[in-house]
Write an enzyme that holds these catalytic residues in place. Structure first.
Site, PDB file in Angstrom:
ATOM      1  N   GLN A   1       2.188 -62.424 -20.881  1.00 21.66           N
ATOM      2  CA  GLN A   1       1.379 -63.010 -19.807  1.00 21.66           C
ATOM      3  C   GLN A   1      -0.026 -63.369 -20.282  1.00 21.66           C
ATOM      4  O   GLN A   1      -0.441 -62.997 -21.369  1.00 21.66           O
ATOM      5  CB  GLN A   1       1.308 -62.025 -18.631  1.00 21.66           C
ATOM      6  CG  GLN A   1       0.857 -60.620 -19.024  1.00 21.66           C
ATOM      7  CD  GLN A   1       1.410 -59.504 -18.137  1.00 21.66           C
ATOM      8  OE1 GLN A   1       1.750 -59.741 -16.994  1.00 21.66           O
ATOM      9  NE2 GLN A   1       1.487 -58.290 -18.667  1.00 21.66           N
TER      10      GLN A   1
ATOM     11  N   ASP B   1       2.387 -58.914  -9.286  1.00 22.80           N
ATOM     12  CA  ASP B   1       3.052 -59.534  -8.133  1.00 22.80           C
ATOM     13  C   ASP B   1       4.456 -60.015  -8.539  1.00 22.80           C
ATOM     14  O   ASP B   1       4.749 -60.118  -9.718  1.00 22.80           O
ATOM     15  CB  ASP B   1       2.195 -60.701  -7.608  1.00 22.80           C
ATOM     16  CG  ASP B   1       0.935 -60.181  -6.924  1.00 22.80           C
ATOM     17  OD1 ASP B   1       0.020 -59.740  -7.632  1.00 22.80           O
ATOM     18  OD2 ASP B   1       0.898 -60.168  -5.689  1.00 22.80           O
TER      19      ASP B   1
ATOM     20  N   ASP C   1       3.633 -49.487 -10.328  1.00 25.13           N
ATOM     21  CA  ASP C   1       2.306 -50.102 -10.347  1.00 25.13           C
ATOM     22  C   ASP C   1       2.432 -51.450 -11.044  1.00 25.13           C
ATOM     23  O   ASP C   1       2.051 -51.611 -12.197  1.00 25.13           O
ATOM     24  CB  ASP C   1       1.315 -49.184 -11.078  1.00 25.13           C
ATOM     25  CG  ASP C   1      -0.091 -49.750 -11.052  1.00 25.13           C
ATOM     26  OD1 ASP C   1      -0.334 -50.706 -10.298  1.00 25.13           O
ATOM     27  OD2 ASP C   1      -0.947 -49.241 -11.803  1.00 25.13           O
ATOM     28  N   SER C   2       2.971 -52.401 -10.311  1.00 31.17           N
ATOM     29  CA  SER C   2       3.368 -53.670 -10.926  1.00 31.17           C
ATOM     30  C   SER C   2       2.384 -54.781 -10.622  1.00 31.17           C
ATOM     31  O   SER C   2       1.474 -54.641  -9.809  1.00 31.17           O
ATOM     32  CB  SER C   2       4.728 -54.077 -10.358  1.00 31.17           C
ATOM     33  OG  SER C   2       4.578 -54.373  -8.983  1.00 31.17           O
TER      34      SER C   2
ATOM     35  N   HIS D   1      -5.776 -46.441  -7.173  1.00 32.21           N
ATOM     36  CA  HIS D   1      -5.227 -45.401  -8.048  1.00 32.21           C
ATOM     37  C   HIS D   1      -5.158 -44.041  -7.354  1.00 32.21           C
ATOM     38  O   HIS D   1      -4.167 -43.329  -7.486  1.00 32.21           O
ATOM     39  CB  HIS D   1      -6.040 -45.326  -9.347  1.00 32.21           C
ATOM     40  CG  HIS D   1      -5.879 -46.564 -10.182  1.00 32.21           C
ATOM     41  ND1 HIS D   1      -6.872 -47.061 -10.979  1.00 32.21           N
ATOM     42  CD2 HIS D   1      -4.823 -47.405 -10.311  1.00 32.21           C
ATOM     43  CE1 HIS D   1      -6.434 -48.171 -11.584  1.00 32.21           C
ATOM     44  NE2 HIS D   1      -5.204 -48.397 -11.192  1.00 32.21           N
TER      45      HIS D   1
HETATM   46  N1  AG3 Z   1      -1.555 -53.409  -9.750  1.00 29.75           N
HETATM   47  C1  AG3 Z   1      -1.533 -54.236  -8.584  1.00 29.75           C
HETATM   48  C2  AG3 Z   1      -2.199 -55.576  -8.626  1.00 29.75           C
HETATM   49  C3  AG3 Z   1      -1.690 -56.531  -7.622  1.00 29.75           C
HETATM   50  C4  AG3 Z   1      -2.623 -57.627  -7.299  1.00 29.75           C
HETATM   51  N2  AG3 Z   1      -1.997 -58.480  -6.382  1.00 29.75           N
HETATM   52  C5  AG3 Z   1      -2.549 -59.079  -5.320  1.00 29.75           C
HETATM   53  N3  AG3 Z   1      -3.829 -59.097  -5.145  1.00 29.75           N
HETATM   54  N4  AG3 Z   1      -1.743 -59.585  -4.495  1.00 29.75           N
HETATM   55  C6  AG3 Z   1      -2.577 -53.576 -10.680  1.00 29.75           C
HETATM   56  C7  AG3 Z   1      -2.723 -52.490 -11.659  1.00 29.75           C
HETATM   57  C8  AG3 Z   1      -3.594 -51.397 -11.205  1.00 29.75           C
HETATM   58  N5  AG3 Z   1      -3.360 -50.238 -11.960  1.00 29.75           N
END
Ligand code: AG3
Length: 288
Positions: A31, A164, A161-162, A62
């Protein structure tokens, strides 16, 4: 020349952040990754042009992803939260909070993109705060779907913890993956999922919770927390529990458990924990 970095997640709305300094930018094997400093949000990481992490507000997401399930499990049955799997989470922020629970003996972090971990260790040392070197932590560089498929009743909690559901993160929102997680969770365990912004991405939350129900979890729901760097309203985390009413643990019990932990938080506390499951009607309609 000023540089403004745009988040391109939504069809009809884009947000831009001023980059005081761009520290790193590259196309990794998986990515696009950019790290820059912004005067309001601190240090920011974006993957595929979507904000993942800012040092100013990372504590919110977190703390909630780690402390809601772990405190709930420990409150209903002490010493039940022993093994945790984090899928994604290469910045180490969830891992950091998970390891603050002494009951956790083993925390596996399965991240597909090694460069996310490397870059975050270098540019966001306060986020992982030594978590990667903790002897209770186990770092696996692999596709989360393949890793989970090989696990059987192994974990008390799985935290997804993904990114989108676009690009490498898309497979982490499928019914098949959730079913594999269900098998990987022990009896009485729980899974949490990063489920986007209910106002901007309502279908995403609805679909995940529908899948949880179809799979027959004892409790299929969600909670929210407003994380300013995820622009567009509160952020939801999906909640699929094998234990009925795990989201409804008595607040006094949560306090007992939380006080015993003796940790300092900036967002989480047991009142916020219980309140987070009180969904505004437009969100409740998506999960009911
Ligand atoms: N995890 C979620 C980020 C998602 C952002 N998406 C959004 N704004 N729709 C990120 C990693 C955090 N440890």
């Amino acid at each position: 020349m000023e540089r403004w970095v745009e988040e391109t997640l939504h069809l009809d709305w884009r947000t831009r952040l001023k980059a005081e300094t761009v520290l790193f930018e590259s196309q990794t094997e998986h990515q696009h990754l950019i790290i820059f400093d912004n005067n309001r949000f601190g240090r920011v990481m974006m993957l595929d042009h979507i904000v993942q992490l800012t040092t100013a507000d990372e504590f919110i997401y977190h703390e909630m992803m780690a402390h809601v399930p772990l405190t709930a499990l420990e409150a209903v049955e002490p010493e039940t939260a022993k093994s945790v799997l984090i899928v994604g989470g290469g910045d180490g922020g969830v891992l950091r909070e998970v390891l603050r629970h002494p009951s956790v003996e083993r925390a596996v972090l399965c991240e597909i993109d090694r460069s996310v971990i490397d870059m975050c260790r270098e540019y966001f040392p306060t986020v992982s705060d030594g978590a990667f070197d903790n002897p209770r932590a186990e770092i696996v560089i692999a596709d989360g779907t393949e890793y989970v498929r090989q696990q059987q009743a192994e974990f008390d909690v799985i935290m997804v913890d993904s990114t989108d559901p676009i690009g490498p993160g898309a497979v982490l929102f499928t019914k098949e993956f959730y079913g594999d997680c269900q098998r990987a969770i022990k009896e009485g365990g729980v899974m949490l999922t990063q489920n986007g912004l209910p106002f901007m991405q309502p279908d995403e939350l609805k679909q995940s919770v529908d899948f949880f129900k179809e799979l027959g979890f004892a409790e299929s729901s969600a909670f929210t927390a407003t994380t300013p760097g995820y622009f567009g309203g509160p952020m939801s985390q999906g909640w699929a529990s094998k234990r009925a009413d795990l989201s409804k643990v008595d607040v006094e019990l949560l306090w007992q458990r939380f006080k015993a932990l003796d940790i300092e938080t900036r967002y989480y506390d047991p009142e916020v924990h219980r309140g987070a499951f009180a969904l505004p009607r437009y969100i409740r309609e998506l999960v009911e």
